[in-house]
Design a protein around this motif. Structure first.
Motif, PDB file in Angstrom:
ATOM      1  N   TRP A 306      18.033 -57.491 -39.270  1.00 42.37           N
ATOM      2  CA  TRP A 306      18.308 -58.418 -38.183  1.00 42.37           C
ATOM      3  C   TRP A 306      19.775 -58.286 -37.799  1.00 42.37           C
ATOM      4  N   GLY A 307      20.003 -57.707 -36.665  1.00 40.13           N
ATOM      5  CA  GLY A 307      21.346 -57.711 -36.112  1.00 40.13           C
ATOM      6  C   GLY A 307      22.176 -56.494 -36.473  1.00 40.13           C
ATOM      7  N   GLY A 308      23.439 -56.624 -36.160  1.00 42.49           N
ATOM      8  CA  GLY A 308      24.381 -55.524 -36.310  1.00 42.49           C
ATOM      9  C   GLY A 308      25.112 -55.296 -35.006  1.00 42.49           C
ATOM     10  N   SER A 309      26.238 -54.633 -35.090  1.00 37.28           N
ATOM     11  CA  SER A 309      27.103 -54.503 -33.920  1.00 37.28           C
ATOM     12  C   SER A 309      27.777 -53.141 -33.845  1.00 37.28           C
ATOM     13  N   TRP A 310      28.540 -52.973 -32.773  1.00 40.80           N
ATOM     14  CA  TRP A 310      29.377 -51.814 -32.523  1.00 40.80           C
ATOM     15  C   TRP A 310      30.723 -52.328 -32.012  1.00 40.80           C
ATOM     16  N   LEU A 311      31.730 -51.488 -32.035  1.00 45.56           N
ATOM     17  CA  LEU A 311      33.015 -51.798 -31.419  1.00 45.56           C
ATOM     18  C   LEU A 311      33.254 -50.851 -30.261  1.00 45.56           C
ATOM     19  N   GLY A 312      33.576 -51.422 -29.083  1.00 50.52           N
ATOM     20  CA  GLY A 312      33.817 -50.627 -27.892  1.00 50.52           C
ATOM     21  C   GLY A 312      35.117 -51.008 -27.215  1.00 50.52           C
ATOM     22  N   VAL A 313      35.521 -50.172 -26.264  1.00 55.98           N
ATOM     23  CA  VAL A 313      36.749 -50.382 -25.494  1.00 55.98           C
ATOM     24  C   VAL A 313      36.389 -50.537 -24.020  1.00 55.98           C
ATOM     25  N   PRO A 314      36.631 -51.702 -23.420  1.00 52.95           N
ATOM     26  CA  PRO A 314      36.362 -51.853 -21.992  1.00 52.95           C
ATOM     27  C   PRO A 314      37.362 -51.043 -21.176  1.00 52.95           C
ATOM     28  N   ASN A 315      36.914 -50.552 -20.045  1.00 49.77           N
ATOM     29  CA  ASN A 315      37.793 -49.731 -19.210  1.00 49.77           C
ATOM     30  C   ASN A 315      39.034 -50.479 -18.766  1.00 49.77           C
ATOM     31  N   GLN A 316      38.960 -51.796 -18.632  1.00 51.32           N
ATOM     32  CA  GLN A 316      40.110 -52.536 -18.143  1.00 51.32           C
ATOM     33  C   GLN A 316      41.235 -52.621 -19.157  1.00 51.32           C
ATOM     34  N   SER A 317      40.983 -52.243 -20.420  1.00 54.60           N
ATOM     35  CA  SER A 317      42.066 -52.160 -21.389  1.00 54.60           C
ATOM     36  C   SER A 317      43.103 -51.140 -20.909  1.00 54.60           C
ATOM     37  N   LYS A 318      44.358 -51.428 -21.136  1.00 55.35           N
ATOM     38  CA  LYS A 318      45.426 -50.520 -20.745  1.00 55.35           C
ATOM     39  C   LYS A 318      45.776 -49.516 -21.836  1.00 55.35           C
ATOM     40  N   HIS A 319      45.053 -49.588 -22.955  1.00 59.29           N
ATOM     41  CA  HIS A 319      45.435 -48.777 -24.106  1.00 59.29           C
ATOM     42  C   HIS A 319      44.206 -48.136 -24.742  1.00 59.29           C
ATOM     43  N   HIS A 320      43.548 -47.272 -23.995  1.00 59.05           N
ATOM     44  CA  HIS A 320      42.304 -46.687 -24.460  1.00 59.05           C
ATOM     45  C   HIS A 320      42.459 -45.928 -25.770  1.00 59.05           C
ATOM     46  N   ALA A 321      43.426 -45.038 -25.841  1.00 60.52           N
ATOM     47  CA  ALA A 321      43.585 -44.178 -27.010  1.00 60.52           C
ATOM     48  C   ALA A 321      43.931 -44.999 -28.252  1.00 60.52           C
ATOM     49  N   GLU A 322      44.863 -45.930 -28.118  1.00 60.30           N
ATOM     50  CA  GLU A 322      45.257 -46.730 -29.277  1.00 60.30           C
ATOM     51  C   GLU A 322      44.132 -47.673 -29.704  1.00 60.30           C
ATOM     52  N   ALA A 323      43.374 -48.206 -28.750  1.00 63.13           N
ATOM     53  CA  ALA A 323      42.237 -49.065 -29.092  1.00 63.13           C
ATOM     54  C   ALA A 323      41.177 -48.266 -29.851  1.00 63.13           C
ATOM     55  N   ALA A 324      40.963 -47.015 -29.427  1.00 61.71           N
ATOM     56  CA  ALA A 324      39.991 -46.159 -30.113  1.00 61.71           C
ATOM     57  C   ALA A 324      40.441 -45.859 -31.539  1.00 61.71           C
ATOM     58  N   LYS A 325      41.747 -45.678 -31.746  1.00 61.94           N
ATOM     59  CA  LYS A 325      42.254 -45.454 -33.106  1.00 61.94           C
ATOM     60  C   LYS A 325      42.007 -46.670 -33.990  1.00 61.94           C
ATOM     61  N   LEU A 326      42.194 -47.845 -33.422  1.00 71.80           N
ATOM     62  CA  LEU A 326      41.931 -49.064 -34.177  1.00 71.80           C
ATOM     63  C   LEU A 326      40.455 -49.161 -34.558  1.00 71.80           C
ATOM     64  N   ILE A 327      39.560 -48.806 -33.635  1.00 73.53           N
ATOM     65  CA  ILE A 327      38.130 -48.817 -33.923  1.00 73.53           C
ATOM     66  C   ILE A 327      37.802 -47.848 -35.055  1.00 73.53           C
ATOM     67  N   GLU A 328      38.401 -46.659 -35.012  1.00 70.81           N
ATOM     68  CA  GLU A 328      38.193 -45.701 -36.096  1.00 70.81           C
ATOM     69  C   GLU A 328      38.578 -46.308 -37.444  1.00 70.81           C
ATOM     70  N   PHE A 329      39.705 -47.008 -37.475  1.00 69.17           N
ATOM     71  CA  PHE A 329      40.197 -47.609 -38.705  1.00 69.17           C
ATOM     72  C   PHE A 329      39.234 -48.683 -39.210  1.00 69.17           C
ATOM     73  N   LEU A 330      38.753 -49.533 -38.312  1.00 74.60           N
ATOM     74  CA  LEU A 330      37.886 -50.639 -38.710  1.00 74.60           C
ATOM     75  C   LEU A 330      36.494 -50.177 -39.128  1.00 74.60           C
ATOM     76  N   THR A 331      36.049 -49.028 -38.615  1.00 76.61           N
ATOM     77  CA  THR A 331      34.679 -48.580 -38.880  1.00 76.61           C
ATOM     78  C   THR A 331      34.604 -47.402 -39.848  1.00 76.61           C
ATOM     79  N   ASN A 332      35.760 -46.953 -40.370  1.00 73.05           N
ATOM     80  CA  ASN A 332      35.672 -45.880 -41.353  1.00 73.05           C
ATOM     81  C   ASN A 332      35.133 -46.448 -42.666  1.00 73.05           C
ATOM     82  N   ALA A 333      34.924 -45.587 -43.656  1.00 70.03           N
ATOM     83  CA  ALA A 333      34.284 -46.018 -44.897  1.00 70.03           C
ATOM     84  C   ALA A 333      35.064 -47.131 -45.586  1.00 70.03           C
ATOM     85  N   GLN A 334      36.380 -46.961 -45.671  1.00 68.79           N
ATOM     86  CA  GLN A 334      37.193 -47.962 -46.355  1.00 68.79           C
ATOM     87  C   GLN A 334      37.187 -49.292 -45.599  1.00 68.79           C
ATOM     88  N   GLY A 335      37.256 -49.202 -44.277  1.00 65.72           N
ATOM     89  CA  GLY A 335      37.238 -50.408 -43.463  1.00 65.72           C
ATOM     90  C   GLY A 335      35.937 -51.173 -43.591  1.00 65.72           C
TER      91      GLY A 335
END
Length: 430
Positions: A306-335
């Motif tokens: 039941w349930g589960g989620s993903w992390l995404g970056v909306p286009n209106q963000s001004k920091h696509h690359a840095e937001a994607a790096k943060l997502i990588e950090f939060l969703t890697n094995a250690q995170g």
């Protein structure tokens, strides 16, 4: 594809153009995402208890970027915030948690979202394959990286079980209810001995039973026609919820309401359905004074998601690359292991699922329950069901209100089903 489906897709296309037009004039500085400049701050929007509090502090120290974590307790309050931000073109966070129902709905307008694939590379081998694929939009863009899934268990108050003369050890508790029929009988025994409600609501069984129908279509078929009144999985869930109501063992509380939140601390009910991500919510609602009183047992039927989620970056963000790096950090094995240990979201990262820090983890709040093993043993067996674009709206605005009306004696069984099927057609249209 049916004529009605083609018409709905045409309507979605027109609506998408309108939303994009509004969004385009809502924020003239979106080009800032391509400047390459390191941002001072990134904003993350989540709901419930994602387990990111300590992780974002770690990332701040590692990156030098301030992370603002905006948490919303209720999913039904979270979704309108995201929809409004996308429609107006302003106010969205740099990183947004996309619950599965929300993600499916937002896939109709993927242009609002950054394609993460060029920013993070090929991550398809890092996660449960089906979970990774569900993060893709129809146009192929990767809208989100997986966070968690919701393998099922039953949270129960061992102190209340003891007072009712029921077993308290988790293995013996799970043995009370290998089937939903036996679960109901246990609830009758509990109420007979205490005079109190056993479960929070008849709807507690709905998600569990629906998602135990491995691979089934729920409110939609694969062509996105609404089939709520014809789906065997939905009917099975409906019948089980009705059986709970008929047994008279529910507290008749609306899930996510203030009364529901307070009920954990007050002992208003003794059990509730617990996907892994619910552990943090149970702990938060119950408070430190109830530590060690809650425990975790197997769900009737033995499995489910039941349930589960993903992390995404909306286009209106001004920091696509840095937001994607943060997502990588939060969703890697250690995170993912850290988030699980903090609040219970069950990893989808394959290395995380094999990590001894996960597999051997015990949850102190839940009487040292081996939650890593309990949930981890079932995660690789999950077969996803097909949900469709407005699953969440149909469930929350059609199925659950109709069941509550029956549970509270406001509608007969036939009238409640009629109400559900009528509202499902309206809520499910797109």
């Amino acid at each position: 594809m049916s004529v009605s489906t083609r018409r709905r897709f045409a309507a979605v296309a027109l609506a998408s153009v309108a939303v994009l037009a509004v969004a385009a004039c809502g924020d003239d500085d979106n080009s800032g995402s391509n400047t390459g400049q390191k941002p001072d701050k990134l904003v993350v929007d989540t709901f419930g208890e994602a387990g990111y509090d300590d992780l974002v502090k770690q990332y701040e120290q590692q990156s030098g970027i301030k992370i603002e974590l905006r948490k919303v307790a209720q999913l039904n309050e979270f979704r309108p915030r995201i929809v409004r931000a996308l429609a107006t073109g302003k106010g969205a966070a740099d990183v947004i948690m996309l619950e599965e129902g929300i993600l499916n709905e937002l896939k109709s307008n993927p242009a609002n979202w950054v394609d993460l694939a060029p920013l993070v590379g090929d991550k398809s081998k890092d996660y449960l394959s089906w979970k990774y694929e569900l993060g893709k939009a129809p146009d192929g863009r990767l809208m989100g990286l997986p966070t968690d899934v919701g393998s099922l268990g039953i949270c129960y108050r061992s102190d209340l079980f003891k007072a009712a003369g029921l077993p308290t050890e988790r293995d013996k508790v799970g043995a009370l209810w290998p089937t939903w029929e036996q679960f109901i009988q246990t609830g009758k025994d509990y109420k007979a001995k205490t005079g109190k409600a056993f479960v929070d609501s008849s709807t507690m069984a709905v998600n569990a039973v629906m998602f135990q129908q491995n691979g089934a279509d729920l409110f939609y078929d694969k062509e996105n026609n609404v089939i709520a009144d014809k789906s065997p999985a939905v009917k099975a869930a409906w019948d089980q919820a009705v059986a709970l109501a008929d047994a008279g063992i529910t507290a008749k509380i609306t899930t996510w309401s203030p009364e529901w939140s307070a009920g954990f601390k007050q002992g208003t009910f003794a059990v509730t359905s617990c996907p892994s991500w619910m552990l943090g919510i149970v702990e938060s609602n119950s408070g430190p004074e109830n530590a060690g009183k809650w425990d975790l047992a197997a769900v009737p039927g033995g499995s489910g998601n039941w349930g589960g989620s993903w992390l995404g970056v909306p286009n209106q963000s001004k920091h696509h690359a840095e937001a994607a790096k943060l997502i990588e950090f939060l969703t890697n094995a250690q995170g993912q292991v850290a988030a699980f240990k903090k609040s219970g979201p069950l990893p989808t990262n394959l290395k995380a699922l094999e990590d001894p820090a996960f597999t051997s983890y015990t949850n102190k709040y839940f009487s040292d329950a081996p939650t890593g093993k309990i949930f981890g043993d079932s995660v690789l067996k999950i077969v996803p069901t097909y949900m469709g674009p407005k699953h969440q709206a149909v469930k929350e605005n059609a199925l659950e209100p109709a069941l509550r009306a029956y549970e509270k004696g406001e509608a007969s069984k036939a009238k409640a089903w009629e109400q559900f099927t009528k509202d499902a057609a309206t809520q499910g249209a797109f």
